[in-house]
Design an enzyme around this catalytic site. Structure first.
Site, PDB file in Angstrom:
ATOM      1  N   SER A 100       0.819  -1.211   0.000  1.00 33.99           N
ATOM      2  CA  SER A 100       0.000   0.000   0.000  1.00 33.99           C
ATOM      3  C   SER A 100       0.856   1.264   0.000  1.00 33.99           C
ATOM      4  O   SER A 100       0.318   2.371   0.016  1.00 33.99           O
ATOM      5  CB  SER A 100      -0.891   0.010   1.249  1.00 33.99           C
ATOM      6  OG  SER A 100      -0.106  -0.254   2.405  1.00 33.99           O
ATOM      7  N   THR A 204      -2.151   3.474   3.868  1.00 29.46           N
ATOM      8  CA  THR A 204      -1.172   4.556   3.844  1.00 29.46           C
ATOM      9  C   THR A 204      -0.393   4.612   5.140  1.00 29.46           C
ATOM     10  O   THR A 204      -0.939   4.336   6.198  1.00 29.46           O
ATOM     11  CB  THR A 204      -1.956   5.877   3.695  1.00 29.46           C
ATOM     12  OG1 THR A 204      -2.567   5.885   2.417  1.00 29.46           O
ATOM     13  CG2 THR A 204      -1.079   7.096   3.871  1.00 29.46           C
ATOM     14  N   THR A 222       1.976   6.946   0.168  1.00 26.30           N
ATOM     15  CA  THR A 222       1.007   5.904  -0.179  1.00 26.30           C
ATOM     16  C   THR A 222       1.034   5.576  -1.671  1.00 26.30           C
ATOM     17  O   THR A 222       1.454   6.405  -2.488  1.00 26.30           O
ATOM     18  CB  THR A 222      -0.419   6.388   0.180  1.00 26.30           C
ATOM     19  OG1 THR A 222      -1.350   5.319   0.047  1.00 26.30           O
ATOM     20  CG2 THR A 222      -0.872   7.530  -0.708  1.00 26.30           C
ATOM     21  N   ARG A 232      -5.672   9.365 -10.575  1.00 30.23           N
ATOM     22  CA  ARG A 232      -6.318   9.748  -9.310  1.00 30.23           C
ATOM     23  C   ARG A 232      -5.271  10.078  -8.245  1.00 30.23           C
ATOM     24  O   ARG A 232      -4.293   9.371  -8.069  1.00 30.23           O
ATOM     25  CB  ARG A 232      -7.206   8.590  -8.844  1.00 30.23           C
ATOM     26  CG  ARG A 232      -7.957   8.850  -7.521  1.00 30.23           C
ATOM     27  CD  ARG A 232      -7.235   8.275  -6.336  1.00 30.23           C
ATOM     28  NE  ARG A 232      -8.009   8.374  -5.104  1.00 30.23           N
ATOM     29  CZ  ARG A 232      -7.506   8.166  -3.893  1.00 30.23           C
ATOM     30  NH1 ARG A 232      -6.240   7.833  -3.751  1.00 30.23           N
ATOM     31  NH2 ARG A 232      -8.258   8.276  -2.822  1.00 30.23           N
ATOM     32  N   THR A 255      -5.557   8.521   7.273  1.00 29.68           N
ATOM     33  CA  THR A 255      -5.556   7.342   6.405  1.00 29.68           C
ATOM     34  C   THR A 255      -7.013   7.004   6.102  1.00 29.68           C
ATOM     35  O   THR A 255      -7.918   7.417   6.823  1.00 29.68           O
ATOM     36  CB  THR A 255      -4.832   6.162   7.080  1.00 29.68           C
ATOM     37  OG1 THR A 255      -4.849   5.030   6.193  1.00 29.68           O
ATOM     38  CG2 THR A 255      -5.466   5.759   8.391  1.00 29.68           C
ATOM     39  N   GLY A 256      -7.214   6.284   5.028  1.00 26.43           N
ATOM     40  CA  GLY A 256      -8.579   5.937   4.655  1.00 26.43           C
ATOM     41  C   GLY A 256      -8.951   6.558   3.323  1.00 26.43           C
ATOM     42  O   GLY A 256      -8.078   6.883   2.517  1.00 26.43           O
TER      43      GLY A 256
END
Ligand code: SD4
Length: 342
Positions: A100, A204, A222, A232, A255-256
């Site tokens: 990731s 991340t 990330t 993106r 994060t997320g």
């Protein structure tokens, strides 16, 4: 993509048939575990509550443990928080098993690994790169942007050219495992699929630190959402969204699902909460509540924040269950299950 899920968007735009809906981030970690930097584990529960210790480093997810180890080496030698966070996040960036971040990160829908990173120093300087291909350590390119230019953010081919000119080594960062994951994802696309392979983590690393001198720094790096649309960019390289430092009050990282973090200037909001006197955890809570308010319905995606005050107090909170952060201070490095809001 308002009113149109990515699943539908891809169907409509590319005629590819069914693709999976954007999947909330997952954590595949069961329980917490301790990894002592020294034998002094007795300090861990105290630290988990936020003891105001200096130096201290906190980072997101399980891969925060080895990252904290590297950061701690800098901090315990009296080094600067800025050097610590860069050294720290370079560990998962360079680890092909962390799928990731950096080398080995999962590719986008075109099977290209595109990386985002940002760094911020105690004197307010910031640097970031986004949509970078072919370099293992975007955090160091971001630091170079901060230190060698009067710009903050360089993206895409421009960032790659900047890296090349500054002596960074171009490498193939798509590993066999990441390519295989992409092939599996392609093969399994269907109305039923859940977009994201179950056996892979996807997280991340955000890291914030305070050094012995009481100065703060932050870093975030990330490969972004797995199988994202080519081009993106998430929250991680956006100063104030994925990470923010204000040496007067504190630092935060996210994060997320980056889109949700960007829309509320998440890390900046957390740090502003600290400025207004909120505890680190309450500052994280207020930012998450802002997301909930804007979202309207009960979200299935994950967002989490970590926060560190100028006094060395820490806090963390996620929307969904499963978020963990790593906290190193006073000779211990501990993985902590964060509380969650939903
Ligand atoms: C992004 N926030 O690109 C990142 C993804 C992430 O844990 O944090 N994963 O949106």
């Amino acid at each position: 993509m308002s009113g149109l899920s990515r699943r539908n968007f891809i169907k409509v735009a590319a005629g590819l048939g069914a693709a999976g809906a954007l999947m909330p981030l997952r954590s595949f970690f069961s329980g917490s575990h301790l990894k002592g930097l020294s034998a002094d584990l007795s300090a861990a529960p105290l630290l988990a509550g936020g003891s105001g210790t200096k130096p201290l480093v906190i980072s997101t997810w399980k891969h925060g443990l080895p990252a904290n180890d590297a950061a701690w080496k800098v901090l315990e030698g009296g080094g600067a928080a800025l050097d610590a966070v860069e050294a720290g996040v370079r560990v998962p960036e360079g680890d092909p098993n962390v799928m990731s971040v950096g080398y080995g990160g999962l590719p986008d829908e075109d099977c290209k690994v595109t990386l985002d990173a940002s760094i911020m120093a105690s004197d307010g300087r910031a640097g970031s790169v986004a949509f970078v291909q072919g370099y293992k350590h975007p955090i160091s390119i971001a630091r170079k942007v901060m230190e060698a230019t009067d710009h903050v953010m360089i993206v895409g081919e421009g960032a790659e050219e900047f890296a090349r000119k500054n002596g960074f080594q171009r490498e193939d960062i798509l590993t066999d495992a990441a390519r295989e994951a992409w092939i599996k994802w392609k093969q399994k696309m269907s109305e039923e699929d859940d977009w994201f392979p179950k056996d892979l983590d996807h997280d991340t690393i955000g890291m914030v630190a305070i050094d012995a001198g009481g100065n703060l720094a932050g870093a975030c790096t990330t490969s972004g959402l797995a199988f994202k649309i080519h081009g993106r960019v998430g929250d991680s390289p956006i100063i104030g969204a994925g990470m923010y430092v204000d040496n007067e009050v504190g630092a935060a990282a996210a994060t997320g699902k980056g889109e949700e973090v960007i829309k509320i200037c998440g890390s900046f909001l957390v740090v502003e909460g600290l400025r207004q006197g909120l505890s680190p955890k309450d500052a994280c809570k207020r930012a998450l509540e802002r997301i909930l308010k804007k979202h309207g319905a009960k979200p299935t995606f994950q967002v989490a924040f970590i926060a560190l005050s100028k006094e060395g107090e820490i806090g963390a909170l996620s929307l969904q269950q499963g978020f963990q952060y790593a906290l190193a201070a006073g000779g211990t490095n501990e993985l902590v299950d964060a509380e969650h809001l939903l």
